[in-house]
Design a protein around this motif. Sequence first.
Motif: not given
Length: 138
Positions: A63-78
């Motif tokens: 339904e929703y996936v969110w990663v804080d802007d400062a944490s993006r690009g670090k593989g957290i979403g994956g």
Amino acid sequence: MKLDVIYDPTEDDIAKVTTGLRSYNLPFLEHIPSETFVCLLKEQNIVLAGCVARLFGQWIKIEYVWVDDASRGKGIGGKLLEELENVGRQKGCKRALVDTLSFQALPFYQKQGYVKQMSLEDYPVDDMQLHFLTKSLV
């Protein structure tokens, strides 16, 4: 008979429709397992990322996936997707479904192995699209 169009409906107005539809659907769907869950990534009790998903039979609907802007690009979403897919597998899900708007995360989901099944053009307005993607979990 009178037809009312209500532009600022109350929760009760909405409940009349949803309760009626759920009542109709119940005999067809009551035997299908369904539950919602959330994965949160925290650092010092501050939520940096999270996702909400619904297990429905053999499918998991993201339904929703969110990663804080400062944490993006670090593989957290994956990592979040991997965890919710693992939960889905443990619960017997065979496939995952997600939708994303054109300005959101289409390349991200494709990188994670999701395959675009369909796109709605000019949704919700001109020059935007809504993409539906799926992934096999088996």
